[in-house]
Design an enzyme around this catalytic site. Sequence first.
Site, PDB file in Angstrom:
ATOM      1  N   ASP A  12      58.921   9.322  23.917  1.00 50.91           N
ATOM      2  CA  ASP A  12      59.709  10.065  24.890  1.00 50.91           C
ATOM      3  C   ASP A  12      60.867   9.169  25.335  1.00 50.91           C
ATOM      4  O   ASP A  12      60.838   7.949  25.118  1.00 50.91           O
ATOM      5  CB  ASP A  12      58.816  10.440  26.076  1.00 50.91           C
ATOM      6  N   ASP A  14      63.253   9.681  28.724  1.00 51.67           N
ATOM      7  CA  ASP A  14      63.344   9.476  30.169  1.00 51.67           C
ATOM      8  C   ASP A  14      61.983   9.105  30.755  1.00 51.67           C
ATOM      9  O   ASP A  14      61.016   9.841  30.586  1.00 51.67           O
ATOM     10  CB  ASP A  14      63.844  10.753  30.850  1.00 51.67           C
ATOM     11  N   ASP A 179      55.178   9.401  29.050  1.00 53.26           N
ATOM     12  CA  ASP A 179      54.895   9.100  30.455  1.00 53.26           C
ATOM     13  C   ASP A 179      54.476  10.326  31.248  1.00 53.26           C
ATOM     14  O   ASP A 179      54.334  10.242  32.466  1.00 53.26           O
ATOM     15  CB  ASP A 179      56.137   8.498  31.121  1.00 53.26           C
TER      16      ASP A 179
END
Length: 230
Positions: A12, A14, A179
């Site tokens: 991922d 961001d 995240d």
Amino acid sequence: MTAYPYDLILFDLDGTLIETAPEIADAVNDTLTRFELPPVTQQQVNDWIGHGTRTLLIQALAEVGKTTLEAVQAADNFKQIEAAFGTHYEQRCGTRSHLYPCVRETLQALRAQGVKLVVMTNKEGRYTQVVLDAHELAPLFDHVISGDTLPVKKPNPAGIDDCLQRFGVARERALFVGDSSIDVATARNGGITVWALPYGYNMGEPIESCNPDRVIPDFSALTTLLPTPA
């Protein structure tokens, strides 16, 4: 030491590779100010990250306008607001974002071992490229899948399937690192292992509640299994 267990790692963007929330909030508030709307808070932006920048803007407009997401998109001036946001975000990219600890060194070490590296984000492609370029990360990746690269985006596993086929990697030899619950769901839907970082943007919920295969404190955990150089 045994060989490294993964031939492909998808990341991922961001909240995983780069802390981008401060400058996303700046761009949102630049846009709201331009249209004489009240600002949103940093925490609100943090909690909205995950479904793509366009969706985040819609959520912000719905919040300040006390209306629905559908009403925001149907408004006559939405396209104008969206275009203004694009300009502001491109100007803000790289101004208040930074790599998380050990990211660059880890990517370089994995790449040196021949591991294929992919960014898989719901951020729109035009913004993904600007962010990667601002931090000089683009050359470290073999492929980038943004939110508008394929007809569907995370948590749909189409991006995982595309990469497994593209690089000829078996499902058990692929890892997803993210995240958020969206990242965990994406990996689960794609049938691959998922490791999660605790410092990103998970809509205000602890990442442990998503039950990833492993929670790692930072990127250095990805290199502990690398073979020792001769």
